[in-house]
Design a protein around this motif. Structure first.
Motif, PDB file in Angstrom:
ATOM      1  N   LEU A   1      57.468 -13.330 -76.135  1.00  9.93           N
ATOM      2  CA  LEU A   1      57.897 -11.957 -76.430  1.00  9.93           C
ATOM      3  C   LEU A   1      59.299 -11.672 -75.889  1.00  9.93           C
ATOM      4  O   LEU A   1      60.107 -11.028 -76.569  1.00  9.93           O
ATOM      5  CB  LEU A   1      56.887 -10.964 -75.868  1.00  9.93           C
ATOM      6  N   VAL A   2      59.594 -12.145 -74.694  1.00  7.84           N
ATOM      7  CA  VAL A   2      60.935 -11.913 -74.127  1.00  7.84           C
ATOM      8  C   VAL A   2      61.991 -12.645 -74.948  1.00  7.84           C
ATOM      9  O   VAL A   2      63.082 -12.116 -75.193  1.00  7.84           O
ATOM     10  CB  VAL A   2      60.981 -12.327 -72.640  1.00  7.84           C
ATOM     11  N   ALA A   3      61.676 -13.856 -75.416  1.00  5.75           N
ATOM     12  CA  ALA A   3      62.625 -14.596 -76.248  1.00  5.75           C
ATOM     13  C   ALA A   3      62.883 -13.854 -77.558  1.00  5.75           C
ATOM     14  O   ALA A   3      64.039 -13.748 -78.009  1.00  5.75           O
ATOM     15  CB  ALA A   3      62.102 -16.001 -76.527  1.00  5.75           C
ATOM     16  N   LEU A   4      61.828 -13.321 -78.173  1.00  5.81           N
ATOM     17  CA  LEU A   4      62.012 -12.554 -79.416  1.00  5.81           C
ATOM     18  C   LEU A   4      62.858 -11.305 -79.191  1.00  5.81           C
ATOM     19  O   LEU A   4      63.710 -10.966 -80.014  1.00  5.81           O
ATOM     20  CB  LEU A   4      60.650 -12.184 -80.008  1.00  5.81           C
ATOM     21  N   VAL A   5      62.622 -10.628 -78.074  1.00  6.53           N
ATOM     22  CA  VAL A   5      63.422  -9.437 -77.756  1.00  6.53           C
ATOM     23  C   VAL A   5      64.877  -9.829 -77.530  1.00  6.53           C
ATOM     24  O   VAL A   5      65.799  -9.130 -77.999  1.00  6.53           O
ATOM     25  CB  VAL A   5      62.834  -8.704 -76.535  1.00  6.53           C
ATOM     26  N   CYS A   6      65.123 -10.939 -76.844  1.00  8.22           N
ATOM     27  CA  CYS A   6      66.504 -11.374 -76.606  1.00  8.22           C
ATOM     28  C   CYS A   6      67.219 -11.700 -77.910  1.00  8.22           C
ATOM     29  O   CYS A   6      68.374 -11.302 -78.115  1.00  8.22           O
ATOM     30  CB  CYS A   6      66.524 -12.591 -75.683  1.00  8.22           C
ATOM     31  N   PHE A   7      66.529 -12.411 -78.818  1.00  7.74           N
ATOM     32  CA  PHE A   7      67.162 -12.725 -80.100  1.00  7.74           C
ATOM     33  C   PHE A   7      67.372 -11.463 -80.936  1.00  7.74           C
ATOM     34  O   PHE A   7      68.392 -11.316 -81.614  1.00  7.74           O
ATOM     35  CB  PHE A   7      66.335 -13.756 -80.869  1.00  7.74           C
ATOM     36  N   GLY A   8      66.440 -10.528 -80.858  1.00  6.54           N
ATOM     37  CA  GLY A   8      66.615  -9.255 -81.563  1.00  6.54           C
ATOM     38  C   GLY A   8      67.787  -8.456 -81.021  1.00  6.54           C
ATOM     39  O   GLY A   8      68.560  -7.858 -81.781  1.00  6.54           O
ATOM     40  N   MET A   9      67.932  -8.457 -79.708  1.00  3.79           N
ATOM     41  CA  MET A   9      69.069  -7.754 -79.108  1.00  3.79           C
ATOM     42  C   MET A   9      70.383  -8.430 -79.475  1.00  3.79           C
ATOM     43  O   MET A   9      71.404  -7.750 -79.668  1.00  3.79           O
ATOM     44  CB  MET A   9      68.918  -7.718 -77.576  1.00  3.79           C
ATOM     45  N   ALA A  10      70.376  -9.747 -79.591  1.00  2.00           N
ATOM     46  CA  ALA A  10      71.597 -10.460 -79.982  1.00  2.00           C
ATOM     47  C   ALA A  10      72.022 -10.047 -81.382  1.00  2.00           C
ATOM     48  O   ALA A  10      73.213  -9.788 -81.635  1.00  2.00           O
ATOM     49  CB  ALA A  10      71.369 -11.966 -79.915  1.00  2.00           C
ATOM     50  N   VAL A  11      71.059  -9.955 -82.301  1.00  3.80           N
ATOM     51  CA  VAL A  11      71.384  -9.527 -83.672  1.00  3.80           C
ATOM     52  C   VAL A  11      71.863  -8.087 -83.677  1.00  3.80           C
ATOM     53  O   VAL A  11      72.864  -7.745 -84.329  1.00  3.80           O
ATOM     54  CB  VAL A  11      70.152  -9.718 -84.578  1.00  3.80           C
TER      55      VAL A  11
ATOM     56  N   PHE B   1      78.450 -10.159 -75.531  1.00  2.00           N
ATOM     57  CA  PHE B   1      77.106  -9.705 -75.168  1.00  2.00           C
ATOM     58  C   PHE B   1      76.051 -10.365 -76.047  1.00  2.00           C
ATOM     59  O   PHE B   1      74.970 -10.738 -75.582  1.00  2.00           O
ATOM     60  CB  PHE B   1      77.005  -8.188 -75.270  1.00  2.00           C
ATOM     61  N   SER B   2      76.343 -10.529 -77.306  1.00  2.00           N
ATOM     62  CA  SER B   2      75.419 -11.181 -78.220  1.00  2.00           C
ATOM     63  C   SER B   2      75.214 -12.646 -77.829  1.00  2.00           C
ATOM     64  O   SER B   2      74.086 -13.157 -77.870  1.00  2.00           O
ATOM     65  CB  SER B   2      75.957 -11.083 -79.643  1.00  2.00           C
ATOM     66  N   GLY B   3      76.287 -13.311 -77.442  1.00  2.34           N
ATOM     67  CA  GLY B   3      76.178 -14.697 -76.992  1.00  2.34           C
ATOM     68  C   GLY B   3      75.336 -14.832 -75.736  1.00  2.34           C
ATOM     69  O   GLY B   3      74.536 -15.765 -75.601  1.00  2.34           O
ATOM     70  N   LEU B   4      75.495 -13.885 -74.810  1.00  2.06           N
ATOM     71  CA  LEU B   4      74.679 -13.905 -73.600  1.00  2.06           C
ATOM     72  C   LEU B   4      73.205 -13.657 -73.923  1.00  2.06           C
ATOM     73  O   LEU B   4      72.313 -14.281 -73.334  1.00  2.06           O
ATOM     74  CB  LEU B   4      75.189 -12.870 -72.595  1.00  2.06           C
ATOM     75  N   ALA B   5      72.946 -12.756 -74.869  1.00  5.29           N
ATOM     76  CA  ALA B   5      71.557 -12.504 -75.270  1.00  5.29           C
ATOM     77  C   ALA B   5      70.953 -13.733 -75.945  1.00  5.29           C
ATOM     78  O   ALA B   5      69.775 -14.053 -75.735  1.00  5.29           O
ATOM     79  CB  ALA B   5      71.492 -11.295 -76.194  1.00  5.29           C
TER      80      ALA B   5
ATOM     81  N   GLY C   1      67.778 -15.848 -74.709  1.00  3.13           N
ATOM     82  CA  GLY C   1      66.690 -16.142 -75.634  1.00  3.13           C
ATOM     83  C   GLY C   1      66.377 -17.623 -75.689  1.00  3.13           C
ATOM     84  O   GLY C   1      65.211 -18.027 -75.769  1.00  3.13           O
ATOM     85  N   CYS C   2      67.417 -18.449 -75.631  1.00  2.00           N
ATOM     86  CA  CYS C   2      67.199 -19.909 -75.623  1.00  2.00           C
ATOM     87  C   CYS C   2      66.490 -20.349 -74.351  1.00  2.00           C
ATOM     88  O   CYS C   2      65.595 -21.207 -74.387  1.00  2.00           O
ATOM     89  CB  CYS C   2      68.521 -20.643 -75.772  1.00  2.00           C
ATOM     90  N   MET C   3      66.851 -19.764 -73.221  1.00  2.00           N
ATOM     91  CA  MET C   3      66.195 -20.121 -71.972  1.00  2.00           C
ATOM     92  C   MET C   3      64.725 -19.718 -71.982  1.00  2.00           C
ATOM     93  O   MET C   3      63.852 -20.492 -71.573  1.00  2.00           O
ATOM     94  CB  MET C   3      66.929 -19.475 -70.788  1.00  2.00           C
ATOM     95  N   TRP C   4      64.419 -18.516 -72.476  1.00  2.00           N
ATOM     96  CA  TRP C   4      63.020 -18.089 -72.564  1.00  2.00           C
ATOM     97  C   TRP C   4      62.261 -18.899 -73.605  1.00  2.00           C
ATOM     98  O   TRP C   4      61.061 -19.156 -73.446  1.00  2.00           O
ATOM     99  CB  TRP C   4      62.935 -16.597 -72.869  1.00  2.00           C
ATOM    100  N   SER C   5      62.934 -19.326 -74.662  1.00  2.00           N
ATOM    101  CA  SER C   5      62.273 -20.185 -75.656  1.00  2.00           C
ATOM    102  C   SER C   5      61.903 -21.526 -75.046  1.00  2.00           C
ATOM    103  O   SER C   5      60.833 -22.073 -75.321  1.00  2.00           O
ATOM    104  CB  SER C   5      63.185 -20.410 -76.858  1.00  2.00           C
ATOM    105  N   TYR C   6      62.776 -22.053 -74.197  1.00  2.00           N
ATOM    106  CA  TYR C   6      62.459 -23.306 -73.512  1.00  2.00           C
ATOM    107  C   TYR C   6      61.254 -23.125 -72.593  1.00  2.00           C
ATOM    108  O   TYR C   6      60.380 -23.993 -72.517  1.00  2.00           O
ATOM    109  CB  TYR C   6      63.667 -23.806 -72.730  1.00  2.00           C
ATOM    110  N   MET C   7      61.191 -21.990 -71.878  1.00  2.63           N
ATOM    111  CA  MET C   7      60.033 -21.727 -71.020  1.00  2.63           C
ATOM    112  C   MET C   7      58.756 -21.659 -71.845  1.00  2.63           C
ATOM    113  O   MET C   7      57.710 -22.175 -71.439  1.00  2.63           O
ATOM    114  CB  MET C   7      60.215 -20.424 -70.252  1.00  2.63           C
TER     115      MET C   7
END
Length: 128
Positions: free
Chosen positions: A80-90, A104-108, A112-118
């Protein structure tokens, strides 16, 4: 020059009966675990059938099982956190007027990539 003291002073902390009991009970527990592992481990091949040995065997099995998270609820948070991060990036990249929106989008996206790895690591551990 005075000599160094080689004995404890009266103000030094001494072991109380409870601390000594903790130390001996921990030593006894370690000895029981060692004896249990020596007798045959988890396969139930051990020769001891006393209630205390059974209780120790149950404690060992429970602690080994609790170390591994076997339910899928631990997977929900990183997904869920990864999805929120990718949504915020968009949202930051396309709907923001800030001059640093791509930063800011790149940081999000990085978060998201870090949470996806987790999430991937927990899914891999869950499937074992």
């Amino acid at each position: 020059m005075p000599k160094a003291r080689t004995h404890q002073t009266t103000m030094a902390r001494r072991n109380t009966g409870r601390q000594a009991q903790k130390r001996t009970s921990k030593a006894n527990r370690n000895a029981q675990v060692y004896a249990y592992q020596k007798e045959g481990g988890r396969n139930g091949e051990g020769a001891t059938t006393t209630p205390e040995a059974t209780q120790n065997r149950t404690r060992i099995n429970a602690s080994a099982h609790s170390a591994r998270n076997s339910n899928p609820q631990g997977l929900m948070m990183p997904v869920l956190v990864a999805l929120v991060c990718f949504g915020m990036a968009v949202a930051l990249a396309f709907f923001s007027t800030d001059p640093n929106r791509y930063l800011f989008s790149g940081l999000a996206i990085l978060m998201g990539c870090m949470w996806s790895y987790m999430a991937w690591a927990r899914l891999r551990r869950l499937r074992r």
